[in-house]
Design an enzyme around this catalytic site. Sequence first.
Site, mmCIF file in Angstrom:
data_model
loop_
_atom_site.group_PDB
_atom_site.id
_atom_site.type_symbol
_atom_site.label_atom_id
_atom_site.label_comp_id
_atom_site.label_asym_id
_atom_site.label_seq_id
_atom_site.Cartn_x
_atom_site.Cartn_y
_atom_site.Cartn_z
ATOM 1 N N GLN B 200 0.881 -1.170 0.000
ATOM 2 C CA GLN B 200 0.000 0.000 0.000
ATOM 3 C C GLN B 200 0.919 1.221 0.000
ATOM 4 O O GLN B 200 1.359 1.680 1.046
ATOM 5 C CB GLN B 200 -0.892 -0.030 1.250
ATOM 6 C CG GLN B 200 -1.711 -1.317 1.392
ATOM 7 C CD GLN B 200 -2.864 -1.434 0.410
ATOM 8 O OE1 GLN B 200 -3.585 -0.461 0.166
ATOM 9 N NE2 GLN B 200 -3.044 -2.614 -0.179
ATOM 10 N N ALA B 241 -11.739 3.280 3.924
ATOM 11 C CA ALA B 241 -10.801 2.317 3.343
ATOM 12 C C ALA B 241 -9.926 2.959 2.270
ATOM 13 O O ALA B 241 -10.073 4.140 1.950
ATOM 14 C CB ALA B 241 -11.580 1.137 2.772
ATOM 15 N N HIS B 242 -9.016 2.177 1.723
ATOM 16 C CA HIS B 242 -8.064 2.715 0.755
ATOM 17 C C HIS B 242 -8.735 3.218 -0.525
ATOM 18 O O HIS B 242 -9.691 2.646 -0.997
ATOM 19 C CB HIS B 242 -6.935 1.736 0.416
ATOM 20 C CG HIS B 242 -7.343 0.355 0.027
ATOM 21 N ND1 HIS B 242 -6.431 -0.598 -0.307
ATOM 22 C CD2 HIS B 242 -8.549 -0.245 -0.051
ATOM 23 C CE1 HIS B 242 -7.056 -1.712 -0.582
ATOM 24 N NE2 HIS B 242 -8.323 -1.530 -0.438
ATOM 25 N N ASN B 243 -8.198 4.324 -1.016
ATOM 26 C CA ASN B 243 -8.619 4.916 -2.285
ATOM 27 C C ASN B 243 -10.035 5.490 -2.282
ATOM 28 O O ASN B 243 -10.576 5.815 -3.343
ATOM 29 C CB ASN B 243 -8.478 3.893 -3.424
ATOM 30 C CG ASN B 243 -7.020 3.536 -3.693
ATOM 31 O OD1 ASN B 243 -6.463 2.643 -3.052
ATOM 32 N ND2 ASN B 243 -6.383 4.272 -4.581
#
Lengths: 343, 343, 343
Positions: B200, B241-243
Amino acid sequence: MQLTLEEIIELTSGKLVSEGSASSFNGLASLKEACAADVSFLGNEKYYADYLATNAGVVLVPSIVDEFPGGSVAIEVDNPSFAFGLIVKKLASKQRVFKAGVHPAAWVADDVVFNADKVSIKAGAVVESGSRIGDGTEINSNVSIGEGVVIGEECVLHSNVVVREFCELEDRVILQPSCVIGSDGYGYELVDGRHTKVDQVGIVVLQNDVEIGANTAIDRARFGRTIIGEGTKVDNLVQVAHNVVTGKHCLIVAQTGLAGSCELGNYVTVAAQAGVAGHIKVGDQAVLLGRTGAAKNLAGAQMYMGMPARPVKEEQKKLASLARLPKLLKEFKELKKSLNDAG
Amino acid sequence: MQLTLEEIIELTSGKLVSEGSASSFNGLASLKEACAADVSFLGNEKYYADYLATNAGVVLVPSIVDEFPGGSVAIEVDNPSFAFGLIVKKLASKQRVFKAGVHPAAWVADDVVFNADKVSIKAGAVVESGSRIGDGTEINSNVSIGEGVVIGEECVLHSNVVVREFCELEDRVILQPSCVIGSDGYGYELVDGRHTKVDQVGIVVLQNDVEIGANTAIDRARFGRTIIGEGTKVDNLVQVAHNVVTGKHCLIVAQTGLAGSCELGNYVTVAAQAGVAGHIKVGDQAVLLGRTGAAKNLAGAQMYMGMPARPVKEEQKKLASLARLPKLLKEFKELKKSLNDAG
Amino acid sequence: MQLTLEEIIELTSGKLVSEGSASSFNGLASLKEACAADVSFLGNEKYYADYLATNAGVVLVPSIVDEFPGGSVAIEVDNPSFAFGLIVKKLASKQRVFKAGVHPAAWVADDVVFNADKVSIKAGAVVESGSRIGDGTEINSNVSIGEGVVIGEECVLHSNVVVREFCELEDRVILQPSCVIGSDGYGYELVDGRHTKVDQVGIVVLQNDVEIGANTAIDRARFGRTIIGEGTKVDNLVQVAHNVVTGKHCLIVAQTGLAGSCELGNYVTVAAQAGVAGHIKVGDQAVLLGRTGAAKNLAGAQMYMGMPARPVKEEQKKLASLARLPKLLKEFKELKKSLNDAG
């Protein structure tokens, strides 16, 4: 550390109801994992099969039991889980020990009022100006105490807890690691298309014997006080918004959210992942089952479930009728057809 | 600190609509708890009974009110909650004060770019190599700033906040205690029966005027950026969460989860304990009520509830029909019986 | 750092399926944001429109694709997301670097067993007496390690993590910021109207290759061990209560709660915001979709949804019949009317 059978019977005020082979014990284990040197207990009927097959040296059992595992001593007690707790206190070798003193790697402001011979402040802890700490209290590593905080006697603040400025903890309060006391309430006014922060100048008060779980957040009041009542126990990852007031001896289980200005009575239980909407009241001794969503005032001394929250019987009836719906749809179609055919 | 009646009227641009006995005030309280020296306000119709019975010295009221409590001065204002906030700013005695300087028990890497006369860094805070901190910013006790972090002007990072490496905060960002910015996204590939971590390597960007709640977690992007848009306010215990990309001026209320790569438009409101699935889009000004579960793209400027999310009217119709189901089952049984009897 | 087309093909074991103009690459970007110097990938069909319009220099695509964006090189690979991860490892410039040594602003008790040349302990970290730390392990800023904790090799404890006394981490365990390992379980007995704390003297064991998310809480066992099995990955803001045992290689997604003493088999997936009740068992390879509430034992190798949890097909049938209910109510009313009229 060892306990004899006689010591266990005396400690638990128990009654020998089945004899076994072992006579002294030094371990604690679940029914499934226990061996002849271990004490165990039957605290939940789900473990009845494990109980009958256990290899524990001695098992604490409730009075309703009339079968006993071969080889294990069985001792009848009023409350096996509670009685087991008494054994745990004696046998558990690895227990936390209170050591008074301020660690050289802690930082405490000059004007903090406390007795360095009776308080434990560990490495990395920070206590800011104007705070007070009662005797017998333990401030663990990397805890952050803001300005003007008041902490009573015999409290335990576990590592990395944050108590922001001016909040108050009464006596014997326990804060599990990384919980936050006194974060700003979530309050904004929309001004010219922007959410403008509403000052949150109140505090949080945690009364005597309150316990707060790991990574739980309790917001300070907009003004006045957010209050967690005496003896109330809050689990991990719970959200308590600004100006919430809980009564005494409530249980607020993990991942529940209490929205702004809601009020709980005394002895209220809110099970896991539930939610209580803002500005509503929940009466004394109400029980909200897991995931209940309370959107309106709820009377006390009743059990609720569902979203919106309903008395359990009513909600169960609704769920039961829902289960019969597929069959109803089929039968209705058949009935219409037969009427058409007949017509 | 005291305010006269005239000062309050001027401060709030208010209009005297009912006279009372007190003429100067130094306290802030709710309608229920207020006494003659206190200012209070009627901000929610749920408190109307408390309003009529209040002992407050002065009450800020909306224009729709035409009854007034005996003894209290009543001042009509456009927005009582907002007007009360103006009084709070004047009267609140215990307010946080910005004090520039680096505490000797803080640790700041040699190459961090900042003006020590204009930044406050408190005891136990750690700022790693390559970071930059803008003027007027406050880094509280036991905050951890990783390598290469960029922090703008007039930000407040409350105690025990973590900002991991390379993340960026623009100006006037507020981080409540113990929130985490830049944790790794939850990404694994199954290789030979084991979940293998996907690197990540992206960052998190918090734009101007963003606020993040206590114990909230915002994951860094797998690559690129997780973005919280200008003016967006995120409450406590929220998972981002990511993105994820949120638009400007959104409200994301407590315990909500935004799954990987979802996108919110501008002025979106997501109420408490809701969830938005991964890779979906929610349009501008959409409102998701509490516990809504959005599994597909949602058009903007509409209000949604339920799981899966539906327009409010549609979902309410479904819930209303469900409430009529037990009666339907009973009537259907009777109808069949009467047809059989007739047949 | 630059990669040529040939290097990318070799690294990913890919096959050139469409030619483009660029021949060397130094960036990583999503399909939408990529330019001619960037590598991107098509990992989810939701991005197919972005794929056809991308300006990426090179795109990694799955074998099922037979259209290609003009101007971009396309390389066919087995698993585009995984292959992209291999490129990320090569190209990502900003990566964490392990630097051994104990920072002067860390505090480590004299008797802690570790090799200072092979362990990294950063500023503000505290390691208490009796703990052990394996080689290659990284303890970041403001981490708190209690007494007698055992940490294996090549673990990463991110900033502000808390590991309480006597807990055990095996090798390659990753703890995201501010998670808590070993908080007290939520256990009380009601004695004379007060909730009396039940001692929690067990520990938590995190086996090899476990990862725990930001602000997650894992309670220590009442006695014995709370166990997170080898290779299991736990997301952010998850609650794991005392005496929970998860099998190997499970996925526990954000904001899920696992109640006391529940047991998960191997390769179990619990999606976001789900809940598993206390004392129940979930079989190997079971999948619980988001928000599932498991109240009874669930057999393995099946997919579940709803609350209470049901096999997906069954629950979907129930939801489908519910959608037909408004129409049924209407038709039933008409039928009754027509029968009445006829009668």
